[in-house]
Motif scaffolding. Sequence first.
Motif, PDB file in Angstrom:
ATOM      1  N   GLN A 180       3.646 100.276 107.426  1.00 52.68           N
ATOM      2  CA  GLN A 180       4.861 100.895 107.976  1.00 52.68           C
ATOM      3  C   GLN A 180       6.374 100.529 107.644  1.00 52.68           C
ATOM      4  O   GLN A 180       7.170 100.994 108.117  1.00 52.68           O
ATOM      5  N   GLU A 181       6.199  99.539 106.507  1.00 56.24           N
ATOM      6  CA  GLU A 181       7.426  98.805 106.276  1.00 56.24           C
ATOM      7  C   GLU A 181       8.420  99.886 105.630  1.00 56.24           C
ATOM      8  O   GLU A 181       9.736  99.684 105.616  1.00 56.24           O
ATOM      9  N   VAL A 182       7.924 100.918 104.920  1.00 53.16           N
ATOM     10  CA  VAL A 182       8.814 101.659 104.030  1.00 53.16           C
ATOM     11  C   VAL A 182       8.475 103.182 104.367  1.00 53.16           C
ATOM     12  O   VAL A 182       7.199 103.446 104.082  1.00 53.16           O
ATOM     13  N   ALA A 183       9.419 104.129 104.401  1.00 55.42           N
ATOM     14  CA  ALA A 183       9.374 105.362 105.002  1.00 55.42           C
ATOM     15  C   ALA A 183       9.791 106.257 103.681  1.00 55.42           C
ATOM     16  O   ALA A 183      11.064 106.083 103.274  1.00 55.42           O
ATOM     17  N   VAL A 184       8.860 107.136 102.818  1.00 52.20           N
ATOM     18  CA  VAL A 184       9.335 107.810 101.866  1.00 52.20           C
ATOM     19  C   VAL A 184       8.853 109.282 102.132  1.00 52.20           C
ATOM     20  O   VAL A 184       7.670 109.685 102.334  1.00 52.20           O
TER      21      VAL A 184
END
Length: 370
Positions: free
Chosen positions: A190-194
Amino acid sequence: MRDILPDLRARCADGVPFALATVVAVHGSAPRDPGAVMAVDAAGTVLGSVSGGCVEGDLYEVAREVLAGSGPRLVLYGISDDEAFGVGLTCGGTIEVLVRGYASEGERTELAALLDLIAADRPVAEATVLSGAAETGARLVVRPADAGPTTGTLGNEGLDAAVTDDARGLLAQGLTGIQRYGAHGQRRMQEVAVFVRTYAPPPRMLVFGAIDHAAATARIGSFLGYRVTVCDARPAFATRERFPTADEVVRAWPHTYLESTEVDARTVICVLTHDPKFDVPLLVAALSTPAAYIGVMGSRRTHHDRLARLRAAGVDEAHLERLASPVGLDLGARTPEETAVSIAAEIIQHRWGGTGRPLGDLTGAIHRDR
């Protein structure tokens, strides 16, 4: 995006800076889906809408700040009962909006390449970092594997590779939404939302029968964003002059044309000929396609006669149940234009699963879950 596409392309070509606000997530009831956009240019001109008026005033100020150099921003708009007429959504939902500036020539050039693909009806996806362990606003433009290279970067090869793979899958399904990854593209993290916004070619509307009702249906089909084809075997009726809003006018036997053209699960078919020599072979062909909607004009007597002819032609009951016949919702329509509204209303109902009843007679959320 398509509704303001010509204006955005013109600003890119003329070197006019602007900020673009994009709805990236919707929670609960909200008037616009993810992908809705509003632009604010350097002169203060507003294009498009993200909420139908609820938050545009505040978002205008955010866009001006971003355009002045504050950097991309992800903003959240919601509502509580005691804020019903403040800056928020009076419908009770929540939306997340990414605001990104296109102030430099390089930024506008990159966007212009994407806009050119959309204008040419080329399938393409745009992936943009929203938050997390990557630069907010970083972009990756993804095309089908056999259609051209991926351009841009989200920060590293691992993240680019994972997002490219997922974006192509979403593009094939015509889906738009937020995907989450590890910092280097790891799955189930869940570290990066794209945000992945897909742009598929417009769905098709095939209108058979070059009559006045077909002209009105073609007009409303274009208004709803369909690529409209009108087909009729009679040269005197199937003319460009009679159907100026259609994308193409075809002179051919309807079933022959249908068997030779592309029909997918987004295509809607409107059979307005109500002549057995056209209808029966056309409907046999139509019912073998994955079309989303097959509407057929005619009286109830014509409908029952048509069903008997189709059964005699070997069509089974399961396929016959796919027909929307007589075509349209019961609006009391009389004129060709009113009938076209009735047909369009039924197409929308089929697409989203509405009841077709007056909203005032119902309770609960107006906007169904996406």
